[in-house]
Design a protein around this motif. Structure first.
Motif, mmCIF file in Angstrom:
data_model
loop_
_atom_site.group_PDB
_atom_site.id
_atom_site.type_symbol
_atom_site.label_atom_id
_atom_site.label_comp_id
_atom_site.label_asym_id
_atom_site.label_seq_id
_atom_site.Cartn_x
_atom_site.Cartn_y
_atom_site.Cartn_z
ATOM 1 N N LYS A 138 0.748 -1.198 0.111
ATOM 2 C CA LYS A 138 0.141 0.061 -0.034
ATOM 3 C C LYS A 138 0.710 1.048 0.199
ATOM 4 N N THR A 139 0.581 2.666 -0.448
ATOM 5 C CA THR A 139 0.976 3.591 -0.646
ATOM 6 C C THR A 139 0.415 4.976 0.228
ATOM 7 N N ASP A 140 -0.787 4.483 0.631
ATOM 8 C CA ASP A 140 -1.470 5.462 1.357
ATOM 9 C C ASP A 140 -0.727 5.717 2.772
ATOM 10 N N PRO A 141 -0.564 6.953 3.116
ATOM 11 C CA PRO A 141 0.286 7.189 4.194
ATOM 12 C C PRO A 141 -0.346 6.541 5.602
ATOM 13 N N LYS A 143 -2.293 3.758 5.415
ATOM 14 C CA LYS A 143 -2.698 2.350 5.555
ATOM 15 C C LYS A 143 -1.238 1.372 5.181
ATOM 16 N N ARG A 144 -0.154 2.154 4.706
ATOM 17 C CA ARG A 144 0.944 1.379 4.525
ATOM 18 C C ARG A 144 1.852 0.974 5.836
ATOM 19 N N ASN A 145 2.599 -0.058 5.677
ATOM 20 C CA ASN A 145 3.738 -0.443 6.843
ATOM 21 C C ASN A 145 4.743 0.428 6.779
ATOM 22 N N PRO A 146 5.073 1.450 7.894
ATOM 23 C CA PRO A 146 6.029 2.420 7.786
ATOM 24 C C PRO A 146 7.426 1.568 8.028
ATOM 25 N N ILE A 147 8.519 2.476 7.765
ATOM 26 C CA ILE A 147 9.729 2.051 8.375
ATOM 27 C C ILE A 147 9.814 2.589 9.785
ATOM 28 N N TYR A 182 8.889 8.698 2.512
ATOM 29 C CA TYR A 182 8.780 7.799 1.268
ATOM 30 C C TYR A 182 8.362 8.389 0.007
ATOM 31 N N ARG A 183 8.849 7.408 -0.920
ATOM 32 C CA ARG A 183 8.168 8.103 -2.346
ATOM 33 C C ARG A 183 7.242 6.715 -2.924
ATOM 34 N N VAL A 190 7.817 13.298 -1.964
ATOM 35 C CA VAL A 190 8.016 12.700 -0.852
ATOM 36 C C VAL A 190 6.729 12.846 0.099
ATOM 37 N N PHE A 191 6.527 11.680 0.203
ATOM 38 C CA PHE A 191 5.187 11.545 1.262
ATOM 39 C C PHE A 191 5.542 11.156 2.499
ATOM 40 N N LYS A 192 4.614 11.447 3.707
ATOM 41 C CA LYS A 192 5.193 11.322 4.868
ATOM 42 C C LYS A 192 4.065 10.156 5.726
ATOM 43 N N THR A 193 4.447 9.339 6.534
ATOM 44 C CA THR A 193 3.547 8.565 7.423
ATOM 45 C C THR A 193 3.987 8.907 8.881
ATOM 46 N N THR A 194 3.078 9.667 9.436
ATOM 47 C CA THR A 194 3.420 9.724 10.959
ATOM 48 C C THR A 194 3.069 8.715 11.879
ATOM 49 N N ILE A 195 4.093 8.510 12.825
ATOM 50 C CA ILE A 195 4.099 7.217 13.791
ATOM 51 C C ILE A 195 4.020 7.863 15.096
ATOM 52 N N SER A 196 3.043 7.488 15.819
ATOM 53 C CA SER A 196 2.539 8.130 17.038
ATOM 54 C C SER A 196 3.684 7.690 18.180
ATOM 55 N N GLN A 197 3.600 8.120 19.261
ATOM 56 C CA GLN A 197 4.541 7.763 20.350
ATOM 57 C C GLN A 197 4.392 6.460 20.728
#
Length: 383
Positions: A138-141, A143-147, A182-183, A190-197
């Protein structure tokens, strides 16, 4: 006259050799213990004695061992300030577990470059050891699995045992992303996936347990204490590095003792973009210092400071002054004036570094250690 000259040369060489010998025979706290050889014919020495607040580095066969895995990053365009902050912060945290008076420092030697690359990558059929989650396609910020894991650092701490050194403990830092850049397509936007604390902390603790189990399988790491520290990466456009937010230690076995929270914050002065300073009083002190030196020396290109807080208390300040000076006397006068202004306006009882630089490089340096009143100054010159 030639004979006299040769005698002076011989005396100089003997002094130099004696100095070299004192390096090899240095103990961690200034003792005269020696560390010559081990059963495998390796020779050890430390870089010199310290005051007990900093580590002596271990040299093996007269050489400093670097870590093959240091500086590896998932995102090659990431903020390089994180690399320095991750390293210096882990060394500071390690002092509470491995006292510099008893332990010597060595860059990590147990996690190879190949292993680090595998652990930093995503888990997949080809790379079952990947610590980051599989790519779900997935590429949606949202829905994707982030790094999650961006960086990994190992530091080794050794104790002297007779004529040798043996591993006494290991510290591991995990650099966790708060934002994963990520791209969707190569060379695209460049897109961004925000990761909660909460998510960042859960992932970091889970990865630490996995790493612990793997390290315990390595020869020499079966029983030594292993410290884990979780680090929040600063954004790519940040002017300061990230901060540590949790730590724990495994004394032995595959269990990690209770995690403790680290309350650490980094900031920049002066604040920009209508941001709020971490502490208004410290911000005002820096503003007064900045205004004072700029009013006397108007040809300054910039005056900025990095500040760090521990449990909401200021614990350090690093100031960078960019100048257009060319004359040595002008630099020397400015350095003297800066010392006076720093003593008068900047917060007391904390370590402060001030670097005065131009496009040609650093021109002068001022430093005050924690608890001291006076600044040490040095002006760089040439013959």
């Amino acid at each position: 006259m030639k004979l006299i000259g040769r005698l002076f040369l011989l005396v100089g060489m003997m002094i130099s050799l004696a100095a070299c010998g004192s390096l090899q025979n240095s103990g961690l706290t200034g003792s005269n213990t020696t560390s010559d050889t081990t059963s495998n014919s390796s020779s050890y020495q430390v870089t010199g004695t310290t005051d007990g607040t900093q580590y002596s580095a271990l040299l093996t066969d007269g050489k400093y061992k670097v870590s093959a895995a240091r500086g590896l990053l998932n995102d090659k365009s990431a903020n390089t300030l994180n690399v320095y902050s991750l390293e210096s912060g882990l060394t500071t945290l390690s002092k509470a577990h491995f006292a510099p008076t008893k332990y010597a420092f060595q860059e990590g030697q147990y996690i190879s470059r190949t292993t680090a690359n595998q652990w930093l990558a995503r888990k997949s059929k080809k790379n079952p050891d990947g610590l980051n989650p599989v790519d779900n396609g997935k590429t949606d910020p949202t829905k994707r699995n982030p790094i999650y894991l961006q960086d990994l650092l190992e530091q080794d701490y050794l104790v002297q045992n007779g004529n040798s050194y043996e591993l006494g403990g290991v510290s591991i830092a995990l650099g966790m992303n708060s934002v994963d850049n990520y791209r969707k397509v190569q060379y695209g936007a460049v897109f961004k996936t925000t990761i909660s604390q909460t998510e960042r902390e859960q992932q970091g603790k889970s990865m630490a347990e996995t790493i612990l189990a793997r390290l315990r399988q390595k020869k020499g790491l079966e029983k030594v204490p292993i410290v884990f520290a979780l680090y929040e990466q600063a954004d790519n456009d940040s002017l300061v590095g990230g901060t540590y937010f949790a730590q724990a230690v495994s004394e032995s076995g595959n269990s990690i003792n209770k995690w403790t929270t680290i309350n650490q914050k980094n900031g920049m002065l002066p604040v920009i973009n209508n941001e709020k300073a971490i502490n208004d009083g410290d911000s005002e002190s820096f503003t007064n210092f900045k205004s004072h030196i700029q009013s006397f020396f108007p040809n300054l290109s910039g005056v900025t400071a990095q500040v760090q807080y521990q449990d909401n208390q200021l614990v350090g300040m690093k100031i960078k002054v960019t100048t257009q000076f060319f004359g040595e006397n002008e630099i020397r006068s400015f350095t003297q004036y800066t010392k006076t202004a720093a003593t008068r306006y900047l917060p007391a009882n904390i370590p402060i570094e001030i670097k005065v630089s131009s496009v040609e490089g650093i021109q002068s340096f001022l430093n005050r250690d924690s608890g001291e009143k006076d600044f040490y100054t040095h002006v760089f010159s040439s013959y």
